[in-house]
Design an enzyme around this catalytic site. Structure first.
Site, short mmCIF file in Angstrom:
data_model
loop_
_atom_site.label_atom_id
_atom_site.label_comp_id
_atom_site.label_asym_id
_atom_site.label_seq_id
_atom_site.Cartn_x
_atom_site.Cartn_y
_atom_site.Cartn_z
N GLU A 1 10.00 14.94 16.02
CA GLU A 1 10.27 14.91 14.58
C GLU A 1 9.34 15.92 13.90
O GLU A 1 8.12 15.76 13.95
CB GLU A 1 10.02 13.51 14.04
CG GLU A 1 10.42 13.35 12.60
CD GLU A 1 10.20 11.94 12.06
OE1 GLU A 1 9.12 11.37 12.30
OE2 GLU A 1 11.11 11.42 11.40
N CYS B 1 13.21 10.68 7.20
CA CYS B 1 13.25 10.14 8.57
C CYS B 1 14.64 10.28 9.19
O CYS B 1 14.76 10.46 10.39
CB CYS B 1 12.80 8.69 8.58
SG CYS B 1 13.59 7.70 7.32
N GLU C 1 10.37 0.74 10.35
CA GLU C 1 11.33 1.81 10.10
C GLU C 1 10.58 3.10 10.40
O GLU C 1 9.70 3.49 9.64
CB GLU C 1 11.82 1.74 8.65
CG GLU C 1 13.16 2.38 8.45
CD GLU C 1 13.02 3.84 8.08
OE1 GLU C 1 13.00 4.66 9.04
OE2 GLU C 1 12.92 4.17 6.90
N LYS D 1 0.84 -1.20 0.00
CA LYS D 1 0.00 0.00 0.00
C LYS D 1 0.88 1.25 0.00
O LYS D 1 1.62 1.47 0.96
CB LYS D 1 -0.89 0.06 1.24
CG LYS D 1 -1.83 1.28 1.19
CD LYS D 1 -2.55 1.53 2.49
CE LYS D 1 -1.87 2.58 3.34
NZ LYS D 1 -1.83 3.92 2.74
P1 NDP Z 1 1.84 7.43 8.99
O1 NDP Z 1 2.69 6.62 9.86
O2 NDP Z 1 0.41 7.61 9.32
O3 NDP Z 1 1.86 6.82 7.50
C1 NDP Z 1 2.72 5.82 7.01
C2 NDP Z 1 1.92 4.77 6.26
O4 NDP Z 1 1.09 4.02 7.14
C3 NDP Z 1 0.96 5.36 5.23
O5 NDP Z 1 0.86 4.51 4.11
C4 NDP Z 1 -0.33 5.40 6.01
O6 NDP Z 1 -1.46 5.54 5.24
C5 NDP Z 1 -0.27 4.10 6.76
N1 NDP Z 1 -1.12 4.03 7.94
C6 NDP Z 1 -1.71 5.04 8.65
N2 NDP Z 1 -2.40 4.56 9.70
C7 NDP Z 1 -2.24 3.21 9.68
C8 NDP Z 1 -2.69 2.14 10.51
N3 NDP Z 1 -3.45 2.36 11.58
N4 NDP Z 1 -2.33 0.87 10.20
C9 NDP Z 1 -1.54 0.63 9.14
N5 NDP Z 1 -1.08 1.60 8.30
C10 NDP Z 1 -1.42 2.87 8.56
O7 NDP Z 1 2.51 8.82 8.76
P2 NDP Z 1 1.79 10.17 8.31
O8 NDP Z 1 1.74 10.20 6.85
O9 NDP Z 1 0.48 10.37 9.00
O10 NDP Z 1 2.81 11.23 8.87
C11 NDP Z 1 2.77 11.60 10.24
C12 NDP Z 1 4.15 11.82 10.77
O11 NDP Z 1 4.89 10.62 10.69
C13 NDP Z 1 4.97 12.79 9.96
O12 NDP Z 1 4.71 14.08 10.33
C14 NDP Z 1 6.36 12.34 10.27
O13 NDP Z 1 6.78 12.94 11.46
C15 NDP Z 1 6.23 10.86 10.45
N6 NDP Z 1 6.64 10.10 9.27
C16 NDP Z 1 7.81 9.45 9.32
C17 NDP Z 1 8.26 8.74 8.24
C18 NDP Z 1 9.54 8.02 8.27
O14 NDP Z 1 10.03 7.60 7.22
N7 NDP Z 1 10.13 7.84 9.41
C19 NDP Z 1 7.50 8.70 6.99
C20 NDP Z 1 6.23 9.38 7.06
C21 NDP Z 1 5.85 10.06 8.17
P3 NDP Z 1 -1.92 7.04 4.88
O15 NDP Z 1 -0.95 7.54 3.90
O16 NDP Z 1 -3.22 6.90 4.30
O17 NDP Z 1 -1.93 7.82 6.17
#
Ligand code: NDP
Length: 490
Positions: A400, A303, A269, A195
């Site tokens: 973060e 990240c 991660e 996904k």
């Molecule tokens: P999320 O952790 O929500 O998103 C990462 C992935 O998980 C997306 O594909 C998301 O879908 C999906 N997801 C969301 N909720 C669930 C769940 N309950 N079960 C399984 N999968 C899920 O990150 P956000 O996009 O909301 O970003 C929020 C914060 O996270 C950012 O501000 C940043 O600080 C951090 N972040 C860190 C990352 C990293 O690489 N370390 C990458 C992205 C974000 P969907 O896109 O629909 O939300």
């Protein structure tokens, strides 16, 4: 008069030294009006849809599917079928051929992918072109090389694939995170349901076309789009044997709770708050470029971004003044302009989060600096920002931000630098700038970070394992280590 003088006389003098715009053509990409889910090698009409946009101007790009539980189950069944009736049984060298093909096609179609990545994600074209695409192809090449050598990678351990991997990726490097996930899973003989993030589904959907071109057997890779509900359905699905997740620490913890006691494998991660540590003997001009690259690369949506700058006190003044000067030369704007250094913030939600944390920094007493720049009126934008006068307890030094915001702190001794660098809940990456190799090794031994860069920052290579400690997650991606989580051993 010499030749040089004569030529200089004739040379036209520009009236204005600012850059002329150099937009990349977008007609190389054909975006469909509507996309379904890619299941069992076919497009499946979605039951629900949403609109994906360009964050640079809020233009609607396409309707994409919001996968429901039955649709996720259908993708799981296709992946199971492909695993049991073909993929896990074909010879490893045949598997390698598919991975090589995917890598070659990504190279051939890299401009198309780069433009799409910048359109849907907001990142500057020069980054998608020069970083995301070459690294994505390199990942497939690298793991293609391992596919028929698993017994050498893990001698005397008889590696076997696990089954169906459920993979959930974020929006900051949509295609690259897909490559990090899919390449090792396939090399190890697993099948996949992936996904992409809600805001950046388009490059994963274009990748389905690459899978068809490479004639990958149906069901080996299935792509379902949607928001967090779709991610949760993948995690909960009975048919999933292993979950690989990249994203926020909060969602990572929820997934870990969900899978506890199920016996299903998990790698996480998660977030980071890396320290980029500059000693007084560092090559300053190079270090300034490293700081800029560390935090403003990909708008800070990284990240492992160097979001905390630790400067040795004796060079604080020159570092801050050079940094501020360099900031004024960064070009912010159209992600498709080849001159652009900083593109759009990925979503309104992320922009709100950055605004909230930056406001907290000002309220807590830090001093803010932003270079004079004009931000586009439409879309989601944030100027590159530096905070000085930051205490370790401030939220901007602990949390973060995931945006182009740098917090500067100081230290006097290497011991103090280590103490401050390790003082966060995270442990993903760090940078050390010094001319002394012995000091780099001394620091690396003490820093609790999965990746430590010396005199550089944000360098990635498929052969190098990547992953974190503490709240940054567990498991490694990349390198021989990245195969382990996709294998079982007798
Ligand atoms: P999320 O952790 O929500 O998103 C990462 C992935 O998980 C997306 O594909 C998301 O879908 C999906 N997801 C969301 N909720 C669930 C769940 N309950 N079960 C399984 N999968 C899920 O990150 P956000 O996009 O909301 O970003 C929020 C914060 O996270 C950012 O501000 C940043 O600080 C951090 N972040 C860190 C990352 C990293 O690489 N370390 C990458 C992205 C974000 P969907 O896109 O629909 O939300």
């Amino acid at each position: 008069m010499t030749d040089v003088e004569r030529r200089r006389e004739r040379a036209p003098v520009p009236k204005d030294w600012t850059y002329a715009s150099a937009p990349e053509a977008r007609d190389i990409v054909r975006i469909a009006d509507r996309y379904g889910h890619y299941i069992g090698g076919d497009w499946v009409e979605p039951q629900e849809t949403y609109t994906t946009i360009s964050p640079a101007n809020e233009e609607a790009l396409a309707e994409v599917g919001q996968a429901t539980v039955p649709e996720v189950e259908q993708a799981m069944a296709a992946a199971r079928d492909a695993f049991e009736n073909g993929w896990s049984g074909i010879s490893p060298s045949e598997r390698a051929k598919y991975l090589f093909r995917i890598a070659r096609i990504l190279q051939e179609r890299s401009r198309e992918f780069a433009v799409l990545e910048s359109l849907n994600g907001g990142k500057p074209i020069k980054e998608s072109r020069d970083v995301d695409l070459p690294l994505s192809a390199a990942h497939f090449f690298y793991y293609a090389g391992w596919a028929d050598k698993l017994e050498y990678a893990f001698p005397n351990r008889r590696p076997k694939p696990i089954g169906v991997a459920g993979q959930i990726i974020p929006w900051n490097f949509p295609l690259l995170m897909l490559a990090w996930k899919i390449a090792p899973a396939l090399a190890a003989g697993n099948t996949v349901v992936l996904k992409p993030a809600e805001t950046t589904p388009l490059s994963a959907l274009l990748f389905c076309d690459v899978l068809r071109q490479a004639e990958l057997p149906p069901g080996v890779v299935n792509i379902v789009t949607g928001d967090g509900r779709t991610g949760a359905a993948i995690v909960k699905a009975d048919g999933v044997d292993k979950v690989a997740f990249t994203g926020s620490t909060e969602v990572g913890k929820a997934i870990q709770r969900e899978l506890a006691g199920t016996g299903k494998k998990l790698t996480l991660e998660l977030g980071g708050k890396a320290a980029n540590i500059i000693f007084d003997d560092a090559a300053l001009d190079q270090a300034i470029e490293g700081i800029i690259n560390g935090i403003y690369f990909n708008q800070g949506h990284v990240c492992c971004a160097g979001s905390r700058l630790l400067v040795q006190e004796s060079i604080y003044e020159p570092v801050v003044s050079k940094l501020k000067r360099r900031l004024t030369t960064l070009r912010i704007g159209d992600p498709l302009d080849k001159n652009t250094d900083i593109g759009a913030i990925n979503s309104k939600q992320q922009l709100d989060k950055i605004n909230e944390l930056v406001a907290s920094g000002e309220e807590e007493g830090a001093e803010i600096y932003q270079p004079p720049c004009r931000l586009p009126e439409k879309g989601y934008w944030f100027a590159p920002t530096v905070f000085t006068n930051v205490a370790q307890s401030y939220r901007i030094a602990q949390e973060e931000i995931f945006g182009p915001v740098l917090s500067i702190l100081t230290f006097r001794t290497p011991e103090e630098a280590v103490e401050k660098a390790n003082n966060t809940p995270y442990g993903l990456s760090a940078g050390v700038w010094t001319e002394k190799g012995s000091r780099i090794l001394w620091m690396a031994e003490r820093l609790r970070a999965g990746v430590i860069w010396a005199n550089t920052f944000n360098r990635f290579d498929p052969s190098s394992p990547f992953g974190g400690y503490k709240e940054s997650g567990f498991g490694r991606e990349g390198g021989r280590h990245g195969l382990g989580p996709y294998l079982e051993f007798d």
